[in-house]
Design a protein around this motif. Structure first.
Motif, PDB file in Angstrom:
ATOM      1  N   LYS A  86      66.515 -26.782 -31.286  1.00  0.00           N
ATOM      2  CA  LYS A  86      65.383 -25.999 -30.972  1.00  0.00           C
ATOM      3  C   LYS A  86      64.071 -26.738 -31.004  1.00  0.00           C
ATOM      4  O   LYS A  86      63.107 -26.588 -29.971  1.00  0.00           O
ATOM      5  N   MET A  87      63.796 -27.386 -32.047  1.00  0.00           N
ATOM      6  CA  MET A  87      62.633 -27.934 -32.146  1.00  0.00           C
ATOM      7  C   MET A  87      62.348 -29.000 -31.056  1.00  0.00           C
ATOM      8  O   MET A  87      61.293 -29.404 -30.538  1.00  0.00           O
ATOM      9  N   ILE A  88      63.333 -29.994 -30.856  1.00  0.00           N
ATOM     10  CA  ILE A  88      63.249 -30.829 -29.770  1.00  0.00           C
ATOM     11  C   ILE A  88      62.936 -30.172 -28.269  1.00  0.00           C
ATOM     12  O   ILE A  88      62.240 -30.844 -27.672  1.00  0.00           O
ATOM     13  N   GLU A  89      63.472 -29.178 -28.037  1.00  0.00           N
ATOM     14  CA  GLU A  89      63.215 -28.394 -26.988  1.00  0.00           C
ATOM     15  C   GLU A  89      61.955 -27.933 -26.884  1.00  0.00           C
ATOM     16  O   GLU A  89      61.078 -27.962 -25.921  1.00  0.00           O
ATOM     17  N   LYS A  90      61.538 -27.391 -28.116  1.00  0.00           N
ATOM     18  CA  LYS A  90      60.281 -26.801 -28.027  1.00  0.00           C
ATOM     19  C   LYS A  90      59.000 -27.839 -27.850  1.00  0.00           C
ATOM     20  O   LYS A  90      58.121 -27.468 -27.509  1.00  0.00           O
ATOM     21  N   LEU A  91      59.268 -29.005 -28.421  1.00  0.00           N
ATOM     22  CA  LEU A  91      58.256 -30.038 -28.312  1.00  0.00           C
ATOM     23  C   LEU A  91      58.192 -30.732 -27.055  1.00  0.00           C
ATOM     24  O   LEU A  91      57.574 -31.611 -26.685  1.00  0.00           O
ATOM     25  N   GLY A  92      59.252 -30.557 -26.413  1.00  0.00           N
ATOM     26  CA  GLY A  92      59.764 -31.273 -25.102  1.00  0.00           C
ATOM     27  C   GLY A  92      59.939 -32.639 -25.102  1.00  0.00           C
ATOM     28  O   GLY A  92      59.787 -33.405 -24.250  1.00  0.00           O
ATOM     29  N   LEU A  93      60.874 -32.913 -26.231  1.00  0.00           N
ATOM     30  CA  LEU A  93      61.353 -34.244 -26.251  1.00  0.00           C
ATOM     31  C   LEU A  93      62.426 -34.457 -25.545  1.00  0.00           C
ATOM     32  O   LEU A  93      63.339 -33.475 -25.224  1.00  0.00           O
ATOM     33  N   VAL A  94      62.852 -35.599 -25.347  1.00  0.00           N
ATOM     34  CA  VAL A  94      63.905 -36.028 -24.438  1.00  0.00           C
ATOM     35  C   VAL A  94      65.115 -36.155 -25.562  1.00  0.00           C
ATOM     36  O   VAL A  94      64.876 -37.235 -26.357  1.00  0.00           O
ATOM     37  N   SER A  95      66.190 -35.862 -25.397  1.00  0.00           N
ATOM     38  CA  SER A  95      67.432 -36.022 -26.101  1.00  0.00           C
ATOM     39  C   SER A  95      67.860 -37.434 -25.959  1.00  0.00           C
ATOM     40  O   SER A  95      67.808 -38.148 -24.636  1.00  0.00           O
ATOM     41  N   LYS A  96      68.622 -37.972 -26.736  1.00  0.00           N
ATOM     42  CA  LYS A  96      69.156 -39.456 -26.613  1.00  0.00           C
ATOM     43  C   LYS A  96      70.256 -39.367 -25.171  1.00  0.00           C
ATOM     44  O   LYS A  96      70.101 -40.396 -24.632  1.00  0.00           O
ATOM     45  N   THR A  97      70.885 -38.347 -25.209  1.00  0.00           N
ATOM     46  CA  THR A  97      71.848 -38.225 -24.177  1.00  0.00           C
ATOM     47  C   THR A  97      71.021 -38.178 -22.833  1.00  0.00           C
ATOM     48  O   THR A  97      71.483 -38.918 -21.598  1.00  0.00           O
ATOM     49  N   ASP A  98      70.199 -37.355 -22.735  1.00  0.00           N
ATOM     50  CA  ASP A  98      69.216 -37.502 -21.397  1.00  0.00           C
ATOM     51  C   ASP A  98      68.650 -38.808 -21.091  1.00  0.00           C
ATOM     52  O   ASP A  98      68.407 -39.121 -19.907  1.00  0.00           O
ATOM     53  N   PHE A  99      68.068 -39.286 -22.074  1.00  0.00           N
ATOM     54  CA  PHE A  99      67.533 -40.533 -21.932  1.00  0.00           C
ATOM     55  C   PHE A  99      68.559 -41.822 -21.532  1.00  0.00           C
ATOM     56  O   PHE A  99      68.152 -42.489 -20.562  1.00  0.00           O
ATOM     57  N   GLU A 100      69.674 -41.836 -22.116  1.00  0.00           N
ATOM     58  CA  GLU A 100      70.611 -42.586 -21.666  1.00  0.00           C
ATOM     59  C   GLU A 100      71.255 -42.401 -20.149  1.00  0.00           C
ATOM     60  O   GLU A 100      71.371 -43.250 -19.365  1.00  0.00           O
ATOM     61  N   ALA A 101      71.150 -41.150 -19.837  1.00  0.00           N
ATOM     62  CA  ALA A 101      71.697 -40.838 -18.422  1.00  0.00           C
ATOM     63  C   ALA A 101      70.489 -41.161 -17.518  1.00  0.00           C
ATOM     64  O   ALA A 101      70.620 -41.840 -16.548  1.00  0.00           O
ATOM     65  N   LEU A 102      69.174 -41.068 -17.833  1.00  0.00           N
ATOM     66  CA  LEU A 102      68.175 -41.562 -17.077  1.00  0.00           C
ATOM     67  C   LEU A 102      67.954 -43.057 -17.095  1.00  0.00           C
ATOM     68  O   LEU A 102      67.831 -43.661 -15.868  1.00  0.00           O
ATOM     69  N   GLN A 103      68.402 -43.580 -18.083  1.00  0.00           N
ATOM     70  CA  GLN A 103      68.307 -45.007 -18.143  1.00  0.00           C
ATOM     71  C   GLN A 103      69.490 -45.727 -17.198  1.00  0.00           C
ATOM     72  O   GLN A 103      69.332 -46.773 -16.554  1.00  0.00           O
ATOM     73  N   ALA A 104      70.422 -44.820 -17.274  1.00  0.00           N
ATOM     74  CA  ALA A 104      71.738 -45.506 -16.337  1.00  0.00           C
ATOM     75  C   ALA A 104      71.036 -45.308 -14.943  1.00  0.00           C
ATOM     76  O   ALA A 104      71.629 -46.315 -13.951  1.00  0.00           O
ATOM     77  N   ARG A 105      70.550 -44.138 -14.451  1.00  0.00           N
ATOM     78  CA  ARG A 105      70.079 -43.884 -13.147  1.00  0.00           C
ATOM     79  C   ARG A 105      68.754 -45.150 -12.660  1.00  0.00           C
ATOM     80  O   ARG A 105      69.084 -45.536 -11.532  1.00  0.00           O
ATOM     81  N   VAL A 106      67.959 -45.330 -13.656  1.00  0.00           N
ATOM     82  CA  VAL A 106      67.159 -46.309 -13.276  1.00  0.00           C
ATOM     83  C   VAL A 106      67.896 -47.737 -13.194  1.00  0.00           C
ATOM     84  O   VAL A 106      67.429 -48.511 -12.327  1.00  0.00           O
ATOM     85  N   ASP A 107      68.926 -48.146 -13.875  1.00  0.00           N
ATOM     86  CA  ASP A 107      69.510 -49.423 -13.764  1.00  0.00           C
ATOM     87  C   ASP A 107      70.131 -49.538 -12.628  1.00  0.00           C
ATOM     88  O   ASP A 107      70.097 -50.473 -11.808  1.00  0.00           O
ATOM     89  N   GLU A 108      70.795 -48.353 -12.117  1.00  0.00           N
ATOM     90  CA  GLU A 108      71.441 -48.415 -10.864  1.00  0.00           C
ATOM     91  C   GLU A 108      70.446 -48.602  -9.813  1.00  0.00           C
ATOM     92  O   GLU A 108      70.510 -49.367  -8.674  1.00  0.00           O
ATOM     93  N   LEU A 109      69.194 -47.675  -9.786  1.00  0.00           N
ATOM     94  CA  LEU A 109      68.192 -48.026  -8.669  1.00  0.00           C
ATOM     95  C   LEU A 109      67.603 -49.561  -8.808  1.00  0.00           C
ATOM     96  O   LEU A 109      67.388 -50.041  -7.663  1.00  0.00           O
ATOM     97  N   GLU A 110      67.450 -50.055  -9.777  1.00  0.00           N
ATOM     98  CA  GLU A 110      66.878 -51.581 -10.158  1.00  0.00           C
ATOM     99  C   GLU A 110      67.955 -52.403  -9.485  1.00  0.00           C
ATOM    100  O   GLU A 110      67.612 -53.263  -8.433  1.00  0.00           O
TER     101      GLU A 110
END
Length: 100
Positions: free
Chosen positions: A69-93
């Motif tokens: 709840k605190m992570i959501e409230k603060l607008g922080l990115v979860s590790k899972t979300d970050f890793e998914a985004l990193q995978a997308r960036v790697d693929e685009l690169e």
């Protein structure tokens, strides 16, 4: 803020652990005085230790829920979300490097 949550978790787990040690000591004293048989004492300990285990799990689950709840409230990115985004960036690169 995360440190505060960690402290709450550790305090809760410490209290449960202290309670278990106190219970073991009390039951041992009752057995020594003859107020409980060894079998009765073992049964009491077993039931209370199981209950303590459940209490620890509840404390951990509560901590986990409150952290999310605190992570959501603060607008922080979860590790899972970050890793998914990193995978997308790697693929685009990789795609861009192949075109360049």
């Amino acid at each position: 803020m995360i440190d505060s949550l960690k402290n709450v978790l550790l305090t809760g787990l410490g209290a449960v652990s202290f309670s278990q040690e106190k219970l073991k000591s009390t039951v041992s004293d009752l057995i020594s005085r003859g107020d409980l048989t060894r079998e009765q004492g073992e049964k009491v300990l077993s039931e209370w230790l199981e209950r303590g285990k459940e209490d620890k799990e509840k404390v951990f689950d509560k901590f986990s829920d409150e952290s999310k709840k605190m992570i959501e409230k603060l607008g922080l990115v979860s590790k899972t979300d970050f890793e998914a985004l990193q995978a997308r960036v790697d693929e685009l690169e990789k795609k861009l490097a192949g075109e360049g």
